[in-house]
Design a protein around this motif. Structure first.
Motif, short mmCIF file in Angstrom:
data_model
loop_
_atom_site.label_atom_id
_atom_site.label_comp_id
_atom_site.label_asym_id
_atom_site.label_seq_id
_atom_site.Cartn_x
_atom_site.Cartn_y
_atom_site.Cartn_z
N SER A 44 4.17 25.52 -56.29
CA SER A 44 5.23 24.69 -56.88
C SER A 44 4.81 24.11 -58.22
CB SER A 44 5.60 23.56 -55.90
OG SER A 44 4.47 22.77 -55.60
N ARG A 45 3.53 23.79 -58.39
CA ARG A 45 3.07 23.22 -59.66
C ARG A 45 2.92 24.27 -60.74
NH1 ARG A 45 0.22 20.45 -55.66
NH2 ARG A 45 0.60 18.21 -55.58
N ALA A 51 -2.00 26.46 -59.31
CA ALA A 51 -2.28 25.51 -60.37
C ALA A 51 -3.36 24.50 -60.01
CB ALA A 51 -1.01 24.76 -60.77
N THR A 52 -3.39 24.04 -58.76
CA THR A 52 -4.30 22.94 -58.41
C THR A 52 -4.95 23.14 -57.03
OG1 THR A 52 -2.45 21.67 -57.50
CG2 THR A 52 -3.05 21.23 -59.80
N ARG A 106 5.81 25.34 -63.82
CA ARG A 106 5.93 24.87 -65.20
C ARG A 106 5.60 25.94 -66.23
NH1 ARG A 106 1.41 21.88 -63.21
NH2 ARG A 106 -0.58 22.37 -64.23
#
Length: 267
Positions: free
Chosen positions: A159-160, A201-202, A163
């Protein structure tokens, strides 16, 4: 304490431990109440029970080897061999009644995963990898040839990572986007041939540890976009350390997706 590979008896004990945890998670699915952790993520009583059960189980299977886990100890162990566990990867799916989550387990030896176990309770599937020996799903060997023959055009994002679509809005995204909501399964989807690339992403070390070995054993190139998890420092608190990563089915796909992955690092 030993840093040798797991013996057949120890491997059997790990499978039996995972069988019990997976069965409990299937039983609890659809009948749980979630809490919010300080970082804003969800946790359930099943997360806590699964973590405690796995940590205690590994302590019995490999006496003297510590466990680094999402719901427990988050400082990198100083021993040459230790376990890395996400007892319920995809808690948001689990709490929302979406039947797709995983138990992610890896045993590190000398800084890298030696054995990895990814169990998908709802599908009754278990992916196992052993360093230098290969990877299997439900006992059937996985190969690079079957992965490449799948012909997928999908790319999995977390989800991140969405972007990147804004940061490179002038270009069409080079793939059919999928969001699975489970970091470990996002990454391992590449090794399974379900996607041609995955961008996280993380992810924390417990999100990626097991998938990392599966990817490696099936020849999938991996690009660490910031920190490299092969440089883990004993004693370091990994609670808030992310390891942005791009995994791909081939060097060609890695090159094609690399600019999108690197755009995650832009301010």
């Amino acid at each position: 304490m030993t840093s040798a590979p797991l013996s057949p008896a120890q491997l059997l004990a790990v499978h039996q431990l995972l069988d019990g945890v997976a069965e409990r998670q299937r039983h609890d699915f659809g009948h749980i109440v979630s809490d919010v952790k300080p970082d804003g993520s969800l946790i359930t009583a099943c997360d806590r029970w699964s973590d405690e059960t796995l940590v205690q189980g590994f302590a019995q299977i490999c006496s003297g080897e510590s466990t680094l886990s999402e719901e427990g100890e988050k400082h990198c162990p100083a021993t040459s061999a230790f376990w890395v566990v996400d007892p319920l990867d995809g808690t948001t799916n689990f709490a929302a009644g979406i039947p797709y989550w995983a138990i992610s387990v890896a045993r590190f030896v000398d800084g890298r995963p030696m054995e990895a176990f990814l169990d998908i309770p709802s599908l009754r599937q278990r992916i196992v990898a052993i360093r230098g020996r290969g990877a299997w799903r439900n006992g059937k060997r996985l190969t690079a040839e079957t992965r490449l023959a799948a012909g997928s055009a999908c790319v999995s994002l977390c989800s991140r990572a969405i972007r990147v679509l804004q940061r490179r809005h002038q270009e069409p995204f080079p793939g059919k986007i999928r969001l699975l909501g489970v970091a470990s399964l996002n990454l391992v989807s590449v090794a399974m041939g379900q996607t041609v690339a995955a961008l996280e992403a993380t992810p924390k070390i417990w999100d990626l540890a097991a998938a990392w070995l599966v990817l490696s054993e099936l020849g999938c190139p991996v690009l660490w976009l910031r920190e490299d998890p092969t440089a883990l420092v004993p004693g370091r608190d990994l609670s808030d350390v992310g390891f942005p990563v791009l995994a791909a089915s081939s060097e060609e796909q890695l090159t094609r997706l690399r600019p999108w992955g690197e755009s995650l690092l832009l301010p």
